[in-house]
Design a protein around this motif. Sequence first.
Motif, PDB file in Angstrom:
ATOM      1  N   GLY A   8       0.788  -1.229   0.000  1.00  0.00           N
ATOM      2  CA  GLY A   8       0.000   0.000   0.000  1.00  0.00           C
ATOM      3  C   GLY A   8       0.814   1.269   0.000  1.00  0.00           C
ATOM      4  N   GLU A   9       2.129   1.152  -0.048  1.00  0.00           N
ATOM      5  CA  GLU A   9       3.005   2.321  -0.021  1.00  0.00           C
ATOM      6  C   GLU A   9       3.688   2.533  -1.367  1.00  0.00           C
ATOM      7  OE1 GLU A   9       3.328   4.406   2.538  1.00  0.00           O
ATOM      8  OE2 GLU A   9       1.911   3.235   3.741  1.00  0.00           O
ATOM      9  N   ASP A  10       3.862   3.805  -1.734  1.00  0.00           N
ATOM     10  CA  ASP A  10       4.544   4.187  -2.960  1.00  0.00           C
ATOM     11  C   ASP A  10       6.050   4.126  -2.708  1.00  0.00           C
ATOM     12  OD1 ASP A  10       4.852   5.017  -5.537  1.00  0.00           O
ATOM     13  OD2 ASP A  10       4.116   7.055  -5.227  1.00  0.00           O
ATOM     14  N   VAL A  11       6.722   3.146  -3.305  1.00  0.00           N
ATOM     15  CA  VAL A  11       8.139   2.920  -3.032  1.00  0.00           C
ATOM     16  C   VAL A  11       9.003   3.893  -3.846  1.00  0.00           C
ATOM     17  CG1 VAL A  11      10.015   1.224  -3.107  1.00  0.00           C
ATOM     18  CG2 VAL A  11       7.659   0.477  -2.645  1.00  0.00           C
ATOM     19  N   PRO A  12       9.987   4.537  -3.228  1.00  0.00           N
ATOM     20  CA  PRO A  12      10.917   5.383  -3.988  1.00  0.00           C
ATOM     21  C   PRO A  12      11.559   4.562  -5.108  1.00  0.00           C
ATOM     22  CG  PRO A  12      11.196   5.743  -1.648  1.00  0.00           C
ATOM     23  CD  PRO A  12      10.285   4.567  -1.780  1.00  0.00           C
ATOM     24  N   LEU A  13      11.613   5.106  -6.303  1.00  0.00           N
ATOM     25  CA  LEU A  13      12.038   4.325  -7.467  1.00  0.00           C
ATOM     26  C   LEU A  13      13.530   4.081  -7.530  1.00  0.00           C
ATOM     27  CD1 LEU A  13       9.680   5.913 -10.141  1.00  0.00           C
ATOM     28  CD2 LEU A  13       9.394   3.757  -8.914  1.00  0.00           C
ATOM     29  N   ASP A  14      14.303   4.917  -6.859  1.00  0.00           N
ATOM     30  CA  ASP A  14      15.746   4.732  -6.859  1.00  0.00           C
ATOM     31  C   ASP A  14      16.087   3.437  -6.123  1.00  0.00           C
ATOM     32  OD1 ASP A  14      18.452   5.206  -7.198  1.00  0.00           O
ATOM     33  OD2 ASP A  14      18.593   6.392  -5.360  1.00  0.00           O
ATOM     34  N   ASN A  15      16.583   2.448  -6.872  1.00  0.00           N
ATOM     35  CA  ASN A  15      16.976   1.169  -6.278  1.00  0.00           C
ATOM     36  C   ASN A  15      15.803   0.485  -5.563  1.00  0.00           C
ATOM     37  OD1 ASN A  15      18.988  -0.755  -6.020  1.00  0.00           O
ATOM     38  ND2 ASN A  15      19.679   0.003  -4.027  1.00  0.00           N
ATOM     39  N   TRP A  16      14.619   0.540  -6.192  1.00  0.00           N
ATOM     40  CA  TRP A  16      13.416   0.029  -5.531  1.00  0.00           C
ATOM     41  C   TRP A  16      13.459  -1.481  -5.277  1.00  0.00           C
ATOM     42  CZ3 TRP A  16      10.258  -3.737  -7.486  1.00  0.00           C
ATOM     43  CH2 TRP A  16      10.300  -4.000  -8.853  1.00  0.00           C
ATOM     44  N   VAL A  17      14.144  -2.233  -6.133  1.00  0.00           N
ATOM     45  CA  VAL A  17      14.187  -3.687  -5.959  1.00  0.00           C
ATOM     46  C   VAL A  17      14.864  -4.040  -4.635  1.00  0.00           C
ATOM     47  CG1 VAL A  17      15.061  -5.871  -6.877  1.00  0.00           C
ATOM     48  CG2 VAL A  17      14.173  -4.128  -8.443  1.00  0.00           C
ATOM     49  N   ALA A  18      16.005  -3.414  -4.366  1.00  0.00           N
ATOM     50  CA  ALA A  18      16.721  -3.671  -3.114  1.00  0.00           C
ATOM     51  C   ALA A  18      15.896  -3.212  -1.921  1.00  0.00           C
ATOM     52  CB  ALA A  18      18.078  -2.969  -3.120  1.00  0.00           C
ATOM     53  N   THR A  19      15.167  -2.108  -2.072  1.00  0.00           N
ATOM     54  CA  THR A  19      14.330  -1.603  -0.989  1.00  0.00           C
ATOM     55  C   THR A  19      13.264  -2.612  -0.613  1.00  0.00           C
ATOM     56  OG1 THR A  19      14.644   0.698  -1.711  1.00  0.00           O
ATOM     57  CG2 THR A  19      12.722   0.239  -0.314  1.00  0.00           C
ATOM     58  N   VAL A  20      12.618  -3.188  -1.597  1.00  0.00           N
ATOM     59  CA  VAL A  20      11.537  -4.149  -1.351  1.00  0.00           C
ATOM     60  C   VAL A  20      12.057  -5.489  -0.840  1.00  0.00           C
ATOM     61  CG1 VAL A  20       9.668  -5.484  -2.420  1.00  0.00           C
ATOM     62  CG2 VAL A  20       9.963  -3.063  -2.997  1.00  0.00           C
ATOM     63  N   THR A  21      13.149  -5.956  -1.431  1.00  0.00           N
ATOM     64  CA  THR A  21      13.664  -7.273  -1.058  1.00  0.00           C
ATOM     65  C   THR A  21      14.620  -7.217   0.118  1.00  0.00           C
ATOM     66  OG1 THR A  21      15.527  -7.107  -2.619  1.00  0.00           O
ATOM     67  CG2 THR A  21      13.467  -8.079  -3.436  1.00  0.00           C
ATOM     68  N   GLY A  22      14.900  -6.023   0.610  1.00  0.00           N
ATOM     69  CA  GLY A  22      15.837  -5.902   1.726  1.00  0.00           C
ATOM     70  C   GLY A  22      17.273  -6.082   1.315  1.00  0.00           C
ATOM     71  N   GLY A  23      17.519  -5.981  -0.003  1.00  0.00           N
ATOM     72  CA  GLY A  23      18.885  -6.114  -0.494  1.00  0.00           C
ATOM     73  C   GLY A  23      19.380  -7.530  -0.510  1.00  0.00           C
ATOM     74  N   ASN A  24      18.484  -8.490  -0.263  1.00  0.00           N
ATOM     75  CA  ASN A  24      18.914  -9.896  -0.216  1.00  0.00           C
ATOM     76  C   ASN A  24      18.946 -10.503  -1.616  1.00  0.00           C
ATOM     77  OD1 ASN A  24      18.997  -9.889   2.618  1.00  0.00           O
ATOM     78  ND2 ASN A  24      16.772 -10.188   2.728  1.00  0.00           N
TER      79      ASN A  24
END
Length: 239
Positions: free
Chosen positions: A223-239
Amino acid sequence: MSKKVKNPNEKGNGFLWALLVVLLLAVALVGYIVISGKDAKTDVFVDREQENVSFDLKYEDNATVLKSSKANDSTPTVDLYEDFSCPACAKLAEFTDADMKKAIEDGKLIVKVHSLNFLDRGSTDGQSSRAGAAAQRIAQAGDAKNYWNFRAALMAEQANLSGWGDAEFARAAEKMGVADDVVKKISEGGEKHEDYVKSAEAATKKLEGEIGKVSSPHVIYNGEDVPLDNWVATVTGGN
């Protein structure tokens, strides 16, 4: 009886036939040039390196769902909103698609791609709708590899697609190896964009309900708008 001397400037049947042949050749040449020009435009799709994918694709609830068999119930799921006429969407794809693809294939991310057409400004036959409808046809066929590569090509060649009709999108899909029945559906276009337009309207309504406006691109997670800069790492926790 004197013999009539024929005027050398008088045009006989031979001249008319010769003129007709010249005209036919000119028409054929123009047609060849036009067709060759269209083929040259669509060649950019086939000239691109085609990536293999190791994830599945399912089209459901007006979205193209990209998911690996390695994913489970705890895998983060995001909604990606994009418009095929949006330069910012093309840039986002350029900078983050590789990371997104790897995360999906590793089972660390599930992506629901929502195609928008708000940049057509109310038209149902603009670039956003025609490109979106073509990509949707491939997605509905469950063709993960061709969808991924066709979508990537649409984004990368976005600035060169102005004026393309359904025939050009169909020809590009055909050259990339999309199945004949899907190519036929793309080429039909016209009023048959209706199912795509309905899905785009549903995506627009969903996005507006989540963030209160319609623009692109957006990645929504929990439900949150994720910042687009490096969004994949943000969502996955960088794992």
